[in-house]
Design a protein around this motif. Structure first.
Motif, PDB file in Angstrom:
ATOM      1  N   GLY A  86      25.300 -69.754   3.834  1.00 38.20           N
ATOM      2  CA  GLY A  86      26.057 -68.411   2.639  1.00 38.20           C
ATOM      3  C   GLY A  86      25.958 -69.116   1.562  1.00 38.20           C
ATOM      4  N   VAL A  87      26.451 -70.433   1.007  1.00 43.90           N
ATOM      5  CA  VAL A  87      26.294 -71.133  -0.263  1.00 43.90           C
ATOM      6  C   VAL A  87      24.745 -70.202  -1.187  1.00 43.90           C
ATOM      7  CG1 VAL A  87      25.851 -72.646  -1.904  1.00 43.90           C
ATOM      8  CG2 VAL A  87      27.269 -72.916   0.234  1.00 43.90           C
ATOM      9  N   GLY A 106      28.809 -76.708   1.913  1.00 42.42           N
ATOM     10  CA  GLY A 106      28.494 -76.511   0.458  1.00 42.42           C
ATOM     11  C   GLY A 106      27.535 -76.535   0.373  1.00 42.42           C
ATOM     12  N   ILE A 107      26.542 -77.291   1.266  1.00 47.94           N
ATOM     13  CA  ILE A 107      25.633 -77.551   0.255  1.00 47.94           C
ATOM     14  C   ILE A 107      24.373 -76.805   0.493  1.00 47.94           C
ATOM     15  CG2 ILE A 107      23.421 -80.104   1.447  1.00 47.94           C
ATOM     16  CD1 ILE A 107      25.729 -81.157   3.461  1.00 47.94           C
ATOM     17  N   GLU A 146      42.705 -60.210   2.776  1.00 44.94           N
ATOM     18  CA  GLU A 146      41.843 -61.425   3.239  1.00 44.94           C
ATOM     19  C   GLU A 146      43.071 -61.809   4.619  1.00 44.94           C
ATOM     20  OE1 GLU A 146      39.541 -63.466   4.042  1.00 44.94           O
ATOM     21  OE2 GLU A 146      40.519 -64.854   5.494  1.00 44.94           O
ATOM     22  N   ASP A 147      42.863 -62.441   5.824  1.00 45.68           N
ATOM     23  CA  ASP A 147      43.446 -62.724   7.151  1.00 45.68           C
ATOM     24  C   ASP A 147      43.755 -63.851   7.564  1.00 45.68           C
ATOM     25  OD1 ASP A 147      41.554 -62.698   8.277  1.00 45.68           O
ATOM     26  OD2 ASP A 147      43.007 -61.007  10.232  1.00 45.68           O
ATOM     27  N   LEU A 180      32.295 -66.765   1.575  1.00 41.82           N
ATOM     28  CA  LEU A 180      31.571 -66.512   0.759  1.00 41.82           C
ATOM     29  C   LEU A 180      30.803 -65.179   0.362  1.00 41.82           C
ATOM     30  CD1 LEU A 180      29.879 -69.773   1.170  1.00 41.82           C
ATOM     31  CD2 LEU A 180      31.186 -69.205  -0.176  1.00 41.82           C
ATOM     32  N   SER A 181      31.196 -64.330   0.988  1.00 44.21           N
ATOM     33  CA  SER A 181      30.426 -62.725   1.094  1.00 44.21           C
ATOM     34  C   SER A 181      31.242 -62.315   0.407  1.00 44.21           C
ATOM     35  CB  SER A 181      29.816 -62.472   2.597  1.00 44.21           C
ATOM     36  OG  SER A 181      29.662 -60.974   2.993  1.00 44.21           O
ATOM     37  N   SER A 189      34.069 -70.506   8.766  1.00 46.81           N
ATOM     38  CA  SER A 189      33.598 -70.854   7.655  1.00 46.81           C
ATOM     39  C   SER A 189      33.007 -71.096   6.672  1.00 46.81           C
ATOM     40  CB  SER A 189      32.657 -70.113   8.669  1.00 46.81           C
ATOM     41  OG  SER A 189      31.028 -70.179   8.519  1.00 46.81           O
ATOM     42  N   SER A 190      33.826 -71.041   5.530  1.00 47.53           N
ATOM     43  CA  SER A 190      33.288 -70.671   4.042  1.00 47.53           C
ATOM     44  C   SER A 190      34.229 -72.123   3.890  1.00 47.53           C
ATOM     45  CB  SER A 190      33.253 -69.366   3.233  1.00 47.53           C
ATOM     46  OG  SER A 190      33.347 -68.619   3.749  1.00 47.53           O
ATOM     47  N   GLY A 225      24.915 -66.997   8.443  1.00 37.00           N
ATOM     48  CA  GLY A 225      24.426 -68.627   8.909  1.00 37.00           C
ATOM     49  C   GLY A 225      24.422 -69.916   8.887  1.00 37.00           C
ATOM     50  N   SER A 226      23.874 -70.986   8.392  1.00 39.11           N
ATOM     51  CA  SER A 226      24.271 -72.062   8.259  1.00 39.11           C
ATOM     52  C   SER A 226      23.806 -72.317   6.942  1.00 39.11           C
ATOM     53  CB  SER A 226      23.815 -73.166   8.853  1.00 39.11           C
ATOM     54  OG  SER A 226      22.185 -72.936   9.082  1.00 39.11           O
ATOM     55  N   SER A 245      41.985 -65.830   9.471  1.00 33.21           N
ATOM     56  CA  SER A 245      40.915 -65.902  10.623  1.00 33.21           C
ATOM     57  C   SER A 245      39.866 -66.565  10.982  1.00 33.21           C
ATOM     58  CB  SER A 245      41.187 -64.029  11.282  1.00 33.21           C
ATOM     59  OG  SER A 245      40.117 -63.686  10.902  1.00 33.21           O
ATOM     60  N   GLN A 246      39.286 -66.784   9.433  1.00 34.53           N
ATOM     61  CA  GLN A 246      37.967 -66.921  10.141  1.00 34.53           C
ATOM     62  C   GLN A 246      37.424 -68.558   9.415  1.00 34.53           C
ATOM     63  OE1 GLN A 246      35.585 -66.938  12.213  1.00 34.53           O
ATOM     64  NE2 GLN A 246      36.709 -65.217  13.192  1.00 34.53           N
ATOM     65  N   GLY A 252      37.934 -59.112   4.204  1.00 32.91           N
ATOM     66  CA  GLY A 252      37.082 -60.862   3.916  1.00 32.91           C
ATOM     67  C   GLY A 252      36.654 -61.477   2.857  1.00 32.91           C
ATOM     68  N   PHE A 310      43.098 -56.692   8.371  1.00 31.07           N
ATOM     69  CA  PHE A 310      42.759 -55.442   7.673  1.00 31.07           C
ATOM     70  C   PHE A 310      42.965 -54.777   9.210  1.00 31.07           C
ATOM     71  CE2 PHE A 310      39.650 -51.928   7.866  1.00 31.07           C
ATOM     72  CZ  PHE A 310      39.838 -51.097   6.753  1.00 31.07           C
TER      73      PHE A 310
HETATM   74  C1  LIG Z   1      31.168 -76.512  10.051  1.00 31.61           C
HETATM   75  C2  LIG Z   1      30.123 -75.942   9.285  1.00 31.61           C
HETATM   76  C3  LIG Z   1      29.553 -76.833   7.661  1.00 31.61           C
HETATM   77  C4  LIG Z   1      28.379 -75.120   7.051  1.00 31.61           C
HETATM   78  N1  LIG Z   1      27.886 -76.466   5.963  1.00 31.61           N
HETATM   79  C5  LIG Z   1      26.821 -75.759   5.265  1.00 31.61           C
HETATM   80  C6  LIG Z   1      26.680 -76.102   3.693  1.00 31.61           C
HETATM   81  O1  LIG Z   1      26.566 -77.021   4.440  1.00 31.61           O
HETATM   82  N2  LIG Z   1      26.160 -75.126   3.463  1.00 31.61           N
HETATM   83  C7  LIG Z   1      25.730 -73.551   3.811  1.00 31.61           C
HETATM   84  O2  LIG Z   1      25.334 -73.061   2.373  1.00 31.61           O
HETATM   85  N3  LIG Z   1      26.631 -73.010   4.548  1.00 31.61           N
HETATM   86  C8  LIG Z   1      27.466 -73.860   5.562  1.00 31.61           C
HETATM   87  N4  LIG Z   1      27.842 -73.092   6.493  1.00 31.61           N
HETATM   88  C9  LIG Z   1      27.654 -71.525   6.992  1.00 31.61           C
HETATM   89  C10 LIG Z   1      28.692 -71.227   5.876  1.00 31.61           C
HETATM   90  O3  LIG Z   1      29.802 -71.666   5.604  1.00 31.61           O
HETATM   91  C11 LIG Z   1      28.972 -69.693   5.772  1.00 31.61           C
HETATM   92  O4  LIG Z   1      27.674 -69.457   6.101  1.00 31.61           O
HETATM   93  C12 LIG Z   1      29.282 -68.756   5.056  1.00 31.61           C
HETATM   94  O5  LIG Z   1      30.337 -68.977   5.310  1.00 31.61           O
HETATM   95  C13 LIG Z   1      30.062 -67.747   5.759  1.00 31.61           C
HETATM   96  O6  LIG Z   1      30.481 -66.339   5.307  1.00 31.61           O
HETATM   97  P1  LIG Z   1      31.074 -65.005   5.505  1.00 31.61           P
HETATM   98  O7  LIG Z   1      31.854 -64.790   4.059  1.00 31.61           O
HETATM   99  O8  LIG Z   1      29.692 -64.476   5.694  1.00 31.61           O
HETATM  100  O9  LIG Z   1      32.312 -65.421   6.407  1.00 31.61           O
HETATM  101  P2  LIG Z   1      33.542 -66.370   6.832  1.00 31.61           P
HETATM  102  O10 LIG Z   1      33.243 -67.267   5.392  1.00 31.61           O
HETATM  103  O11 LIG Z   1      34.222 -66.409   7.944  1.00 31.61           O
HETATM  104  O12 LIG Z   1      34.330 -65.571   5.672  1.00 31.61           O
HETATM  105  C14 LIG Z   1      34.880 -63.699   6.497  1.00 31.61           C
HETATM  106  C15 LIG Z   1      36.700 -63.884   5.868  1.00 31.61           C
HETATM  107  O13 LIG Z   1      36.909 -62.709   6.414  1.00 31.61           O
HETATM  108  C16 LIG Z   1      38.217 -62.510   6.553  1.00 31.61           C
HETATM  109  N5  LIG Z   1      38.197 -61.897   7.543  1.00 31.61           N
HETATM  110  C17 LIG Z   1      37.749 -61.707   9.115  1.00 31.61           C
HETATM  111  N6  LIG Z   1      38.377 -60.178   9.596  1.00 31.61           N
HETATM  112  C18 LIG Z   1      39.269 -60.291   8.852  1.00 31.61           C
HETATM  113  C19 LIG Z   1      39.985 -58.783   9.067  1.00 31.61           C
HETATM  114  N7  LIG Z   1      40.269 -58.114   9.938  1.00 31.61           N
HETATM  115  N8  LIG Z   1      41.088 -58.728   7.736  1.00 31.61           N
HETATM  116  C20 LIG Z   1      40.914 -59.681   6.887  1.00 31.61           C
HETATM  117  N9  LIG Z   1      40.794 -60.329   6.792  1.00 31.61           N
HETATM  118  C21 LIG Z   1      39.225 -60.971   7.648  1.00 31.61           C
HETATM  119  C22 LIG Z   1      38.614 -64.127   7.337  1.00 31.61           C
HETATM  120  O14 LIG Z   1      39.583 -64.780   7.322  1.00 31.61           O
HETATM  121  C23 LIG Z   1      37.144 -64.780   6.376  1.00 31.61           C
HETATM  122  O15 LIG Z   1      37.597 -65.309   5.459  1.00 31.61           O
HETATM  123  C24 LIG Z   1      28.415 -74.110   7.192  1.00 31.61           C
HETATM  124  C25 LIG Z   1      29.684 -73.632   8.307  1.00 31.61           C
HETATM  125  C26 LIG Z   1      30.322 -73.993   9.491  1.00 31.61           C
HETATM  126  C27 LIG Z   1      31.440 -73.737   9.987  1.00 31.61           C
END
Ligand SMILES: Cc1cc2nc3c(=O)[nH]c(=O)nc-3n(C[C@H](O)[C@H](O)[C@H](O)COP(=O)(O)OP(=O)(O)OC[C@H]3O[C@@H](n4cnc5c(N)ncnc54)[C@H](O)[C@@H]3O)c2cc1C
Length: 352
Positions: free
Chosen positions: A314-315, A43-44, A31-32, A11-12, A37-38, A311-312, A34-35, A8, A164
């Motif tokens: 991530g940044v 990005g606030i 990275e596929d 942001l994580s 969120s980031s 959660g909400s 599929s999600q 993945g 993956f």
């Molecule tokens: C509408 C909206 C507005 C938001 N606004 C804000 C904000 O203003 N400020 C803030 O701080 N946060 C905000 N957030 C929250 C923030 O987006 C999340 O907390 C953060 O993006 C989570 O990051 P992540 O990397 O954990 O997950 P994700 O962003 O979901 O990343 C996970 C990645 O893993 C990949 N993946 C999953 N399974 C597989 C697999 N089997 N093989 C390969 N790749 C895989 C996915 O494609 C994805 O790219 C918002 C969220 C939403 C939905």
């Protein structure tokens, strides 16, 4: 043999990758797409929960690490990522203005709230009880960040744009095998995609769908962000992001007509001028039952890790949690119990 496989690149995964580069570790990210969120996140960064005027969990401390983290990436990737601007909280009543003054006396909030109530001067904004200015806020351009970081990892040979497949992962003594790749460790950073991960899907990741609309309005002429029942963020060129929704039930990835209607209705309560919806996006926030991150080691597999549950927010959370996990793995620093996924082992994990 690689030191790490990372699954993945939201942001994580990005923050984990940076931590691995800083530690001179070899690794490969899968990275596929599929999600989303980031990618769709506003990005606030804002350390204050503006509904109730309370401090967000550890936000002031997280800002001290997160902002330099993104500023370093600006230098490294040679792109502008961090934009600083103020959020204006619209008051609904005199009582809310008083709540603002009460919040000003709280030590964790005082440096983020401007004591002066701001009169509204924009004729197209409905704000008869004025506005409160939140300080030290802004946003990170997550699209630019992730696109540029993906290219950067690709150039360095650290990136596979590929799904993956959990079923082909083999666990061996001291290392893991994935196809012809061997690695000492694996870190899962799949956001809500964790639900499909057979090793960690016991964790209470609930997911919370969020949608934004983008509107075009020549008349609005708003040069700051406003938080009321919806959030309006200027994007330039008469475009504004409006949102986001929170939905605990719908776990489908796409945009919905219902959310669009709801956002349009809320916006009409907040502004007086015409606008046109030009875009809409959706993503699922990786939200946890107790609203704290899910960081740590698998209960039975000592070289398998998870960095999730932001959660909400991530940044601000991602750089801090990635660092906590890598310090735990590489330097044996303990994880704080409130973020350690072991808090759910007894209740949710079934021993094989
Ligand atoms: C509408 C909206 C507005 C938001 N606004 C804000 C904000 O203003 N400020 C803030 O701080 N946060 C905000 N957030 C929250 C923030 O987006 C999340 O907390 C953060 O993006 C989570 O990051 P992540 O990397 O954990 O997950 P994700 O962003 O979901 O990343 C996970 C990645 O893993 C990949 N993946 C999953 N399974 C597989 C697999 N089997 N093989 C390969 N790749 C895989 C996915 O494609 C994805 O790219 C918002 C969220 C939403 C939905």
């Amino acid at each position: 043999m690689l030191d790490y496989i990372v699954v993945g690149l939201g942001l994580s995964g990005l923050a984990i990758s940076e931590g691995l580069i800083n530690r001179k570790k070899s690794f490969l990210v899968f990275e596929d797409n599929s999600q989303s969120s980031s990618y769709v996140a506003g990005g606030i960064f804002n350390p204050v929960i503006l509904k109730r005027f309370t401090p967000a969990w550890n936000a002031a401390e997280q800002m001290e690490t997160a902002l330099p983290f993104y500023r370093n990436l600006e230098q490294k990737l040679r792109v502008k990522l961090v934009h600083e601007w103020n959020i204006y909280r619209r008051f609904h009543s005199v009582e809310e203005q008083n709540d603002w003054f009460i919040a000003l006396d709280k030590p964790k909030l005082s440096s983020f709230l401007d004591p002066e109530i701001q009169k509204n001067t924009n004729p197209n904004l409905k704000a008869e009880y004025s506005l409160g200015k939140v300080l030290k806020t802004g946003n990170v351009d997550t699209v630019k960040l992730l696109d540029n970081y993906r290219d950067y990892l690709n150039e360095k040979g650290h990136f596979e744009n590929e799904h993956f497949d959990y079923s082909t992962l083999e666990l061996n003594q001291g290392y893991i095998q994935y196809g012809d790749i061997q690695a000492k460790n694996i870190i899962f950073c799949e956001g809500f995609g964790l639900k499909k991960n057979p090793f960690f899907n016991y964790l209470p990741l609930r997911g919370n769908k969020g949608e934004y609309i983008v509107i075009h309005s020549e008349e609005l002429q708003l040069d700051f962000a406003v938080k009321a029942s919806v959030f309006i963020m200027p994007l330039g060129n008469d475009l504004y992001k409006v949102g986001a929704t929170y939905d605990n039930k719908d776990k489908t990835p796409g945009v919905t007509a219902g959310s669009r209607e709801k956002l349009v209705k809320e916006l009409q309560k907040l502004i007086r001028c015409d606008f046109r919806v030009v875009d809409q996006v959706a993503g699922i926030r990786p939200a946890v039952s107790d609203r704290k991150p899910l960081v740590g080691t698998h209960p039975e597999i000592s070289n398998m890790y998870c960095c999730n549950g932001f959660g909400s927010r991530g940044v601000l959370i991602a750089p801090n949690m990635a660092e906590a996990l890598l310090k735990n793995i590489e330097s044996d620093n303990s994880l704080h119990p409130e973020i350690d996924l072991q808090r759910f082992t007894k209740k949710h994990f079934k021993i094989n």
